[in-house]
Design an enzyme around this catalytic site. Sequence first.
Site, PDB file in Angstrom:
ATOM      1  N   GLU A   1      -3.493  -0.620  14.292  1.00  0.00           N
ATOM      2  CA  GLU A   1      -3.187   0.104  15.663  1.00  0.00           C
ATOM      3  C   GLU A   1      -4.237   1.269  15.832  1.00  0.00           C
ATOM      4  O   GLU A   1      -4.721   0.944  17.120  1.00  0.00           O
ATOM      5  CB  GLU A   1      -1.870   0.930  15.514  1.00  0.00           C
ATOM      6  CG  GLU A   1      -0.688  -0.136  15.350  1.00  0.00           C
ATOM      7  CD  GLU A   1      -0.349  -1.185  16.084  1.00  0.00           C
ATOM      8  OE1 GLU A   1      -0.334  -1.045  17.409  1.00  0.00           O
ATOM      9  OE2 GLU A   1       0.442  -2.069  15.538  1.00  0.00           O
TER      10      GLU A   1
ATOM     11  N   ASP B   1       6.696   3.271  12.244  1.00  0.00           N
ATOM     12  CA  ASP B   1       7.054   2.162  12.403  1.00  0.00           C
ATOM     13  C   ASP B   1       6.948   1.317  11.081  1.00  0.00           C
ATOM     14  O   ASP B   1       7.836   0.529  10.523  1.00  0.00           O
ATOM     15  CB  ASP B   1       6.170   1.303  13.342  1.00  0.00           C
ATOM     16  CG  ASP B   1       6.049   2.047  14.799  1.00  0.00           C
ATOM     17  OD1 ASP B   1       7.200   2.855  15.188  1.00  0.00           O
ATOM     18  OD2 ASP B   1       5.519   1.627  15.699  1.00  0.00           O
TER      19      ASP B   1
ATOM     20  N   HIS C   1       7.967  11.123  18.497  1.00  0.00           N
ATOM     21  CA  HIS C   1       6.527  11.565  18.385  1.00  0.00           C
ATOM     22  C   HIS C   1       6.450  12.399  17.414  1.00  0.00           C
ATOM     23  O   HIS C   1       5.312  13.324  17.583  1.00  0.00           O
ATOM     24  CB  HIS C   1       6.110  11.818  19.919  1.00  0.00           C
ATOM     25  CG  HIS C   1       5.841  10.860  20.881  1.00  0.00           C
ATOM     26  ND1 HIS C   1       4.624  10.352  21.082  1.00  0.00           N
ATOM     27  CD2 HIS C   1       6.744   9.931  21.427  1.00  0.00           C
ATOM     28  CE1 HIS C   1       4.729   9.198  21.925  1.00  0.00           C
ATOM     29  NE2 HIS C   1       6.088   9.054  22.096  1.00  0.00           N
ATOM     30  N   THR C   2       7.406  12.695  16.486  1.00  0.00           N
ATOM     31  CA  THR C   2       6.895  13.613  15.518  1.00  0.00           C
ATOM     32  C   THR C   2       6.005  13.117  14.260  1.00  0.00           C
ATOM     33  O   THR C   2       5.644  14.085  13.701  1.00  0.00           O
ATOM     34  CB  THR C   2       8.484  14.274  14.840  1.00  0.00           C
ATOM     35  OG1 THR C   2       9.261  13.156  14.436  1.00  0.00           O
ATOM     36  CG2 THR C   2       9.174  15.110  15.746  1.00  0.00           C
ATOM     37  N   ASP C   3       5.793  11.943  14.133  1.00  0.00           N
ATOM     38  CA  ASP C   3       5.417  11.238  12.906  1.00  0.00           C
ATOM     39  C   ASP C   3       4.093  11.839  12.894  1.00  0.00           C
ATOM     40  O   ASP C   3       3.580  12.344  12.116  1.00  0.00           O
ATOM     41  CB  ASP C   3       5.542   9.662  12.665  1.00  0.00           C
ATOM     42  CG  ASP C   3       4.979   9.176  13.884  1.00  0.00           C
ATOM     43  OD1 ASP C   3       4.604   9.564  14.960  1.00  0.00           O
ATOM     44  OD2 ASP C   3       5.008   7.841  13.905  1.00  0.00           O
TER      45      ASP C   3
ATOM     46  N   GLY D   1      10.951  -2.623  21.555  1.00  0.00           N
ATOM     47  CA  GLY D   1      10.690  -1.405  21.227  1.00  0.00           C
ATOM     48  C   GLY D   1      11.299  -1.360  19.679  1.00  0.00           C
ATOM     49  O   GLY D   1      11.729  -0.192  19.269  1.00  0.00           O
TER      50      GLY D   1
HETATM   51  C1  GLA Z   1       5.685   4.480  18.581  1.00  0.00           C
HETATM   52  C2  GLA Z   1       4.596   4.689  17.465  1.00  0.00           C
HETATM   53  C3  GLA Z   1       5.285   5.671  16.239  1.00  0.00           C
HETATM   54  C4  GLA Z   1       5.840   6.910  16.974  1.00  0.00           C
HETATM   55  C5  GLA Z   1       6.814   6.452  18.008  1.00  0.00           C
HETATM   56  C6  GLA Z   1       7.388   7.841  18.518  1.00  0.00           C
HETATM   57  O1  GLA Z   1       6.652   3.879  17.881  1.00  0.00           O
HETATM   58  O2  GLA Z   1       4.087   3.586  16.982  1.00  0.00           O
HETATM   59  O3  GLA Z   1       4.213   6.044  15.332  1.00  0.00           O
HETATM   60  O4  GLA Z   1       4.907   7.846  17.074  1.00  0.00           O
HETATM   61  O5  GLA Z   1       6.209   5.626  19.022  1.00  0.00           O
HETATM   62  O6  GLA Z   1       8.172   8.299  17.610  1.00  0.00           O
END
Ligand code: GLA
Length: 386
Positions: free
Chosen positions: A159, A171, A32-34, A121
């Site tokens: 998204e 992603d 969740h750093t992006d 995932g």
């Molecule tokens: C999902 C989101 C990404 C990222 C991850 C957590 O994959 O699509 O943008 O935030 O969760 O790192």
Amino acid sequence: MQNLIEKFSACYGLAPIAAAQAPGRLEVLGNHTDYNEGLVLSCAVEQKTAFALAPVEGSLCRIMDFREGREMTFDLADVDGAPPRDGSKYIIGMIRELRRYGLPAQAFCAGLESSVPLGSGMSSSAALEVASGLAFSIAFRLNLEQDPAVIARAGQGVENHYLGVKSGLLDQFSSLFGARDALILSDFREAAVTGSAQLPPGYAFVVINSMKKHSLVDSDYNSRREDCESAAARLAEMFPGVTALRDVTPEQLAAARAALPWREYRRAQHIVWECSRVRTAMELLRDGDVRGFGKLLFESHESSRLNFENSSPELDILVDIARHTPGCLGARLSGGGFGGITIHLVRAARAAEYAESVCAEYRRRTGIAAESFVCAPGDGAMGYAI
Ligand code: GLA
């Protein structure tokens, strides 16, 4: 790819003019750093999605999903409505996003094939967005393949604006910029790949899917993002130079503890330390310290569990089994969380045996039959004019 082109020609009686393939991704460290403008270590995987298309007359678009032998259709006149339930929503989303780069309102027939397991995932949706985006760009001469970050942003736009998930760029970015045998370091302030690392020889990642996702994943994801943004706004008032959680040092965060709501403090704690763990990981991998790197994976999971609260009982069980299974150096949840997958750093020679033993114990403890894969970093996305 050749296989897809042949199936396409047999199905539609004409040849595609453009095709592209895009891999799934694995978030290795940096959770969740992006969207906090932070750092992530990730890779593309060998599983990929291929998409080919040819323009046709009229307004009806056809997409043959060769995985299931099922055709999805939609009319170009309807793309402004609510997203459909099937996978065509990712392609419609890309059409909406790419219009601003000159995508014409031209109908097409398309074919798609994929080895990225759905809902595993590994970002099967980003793989489809990127593959279709590249193919559209080539077929309709948008030239976006010259600046792949634009395609990544378009996928993120699908998204964010169409499907209602406020996800970051990870992603699509990993799918586009991943490289064979490499872990890539992305800096989401600059939206650029700023480094790469390799696992020392003899080690591999095993992915084990918990097979569980709870029903409110998207709204939980969005609420975590809101917590992060709210914490960042409070910290920005306290510390000059802070505009996102990525800027906050562990010392600043400790000093702000009493000033932040407890929940936001813990969310920020996760992000600040994840960024720091990614930096440390780059140093450890450079020095070949695979044990130290593995420990960071366990720490990351612990922080997800306690601070970010994006783990689940099943993910915790998998990581707990990992801690007690010989041959594992580190394990954590990977991706958005709230269910989904775990990654495990193991000795390559015993990876299959390791996966089997963890899955057997997981089944004994939960009754769930998990899926597992040994994952190697694969090539990033590629597009072709035909
Ligand atoms: C999902 C989101 C990404 C990222 C991850 C957590 O994959 O699509 O943008 O935030 O969760 O790192």
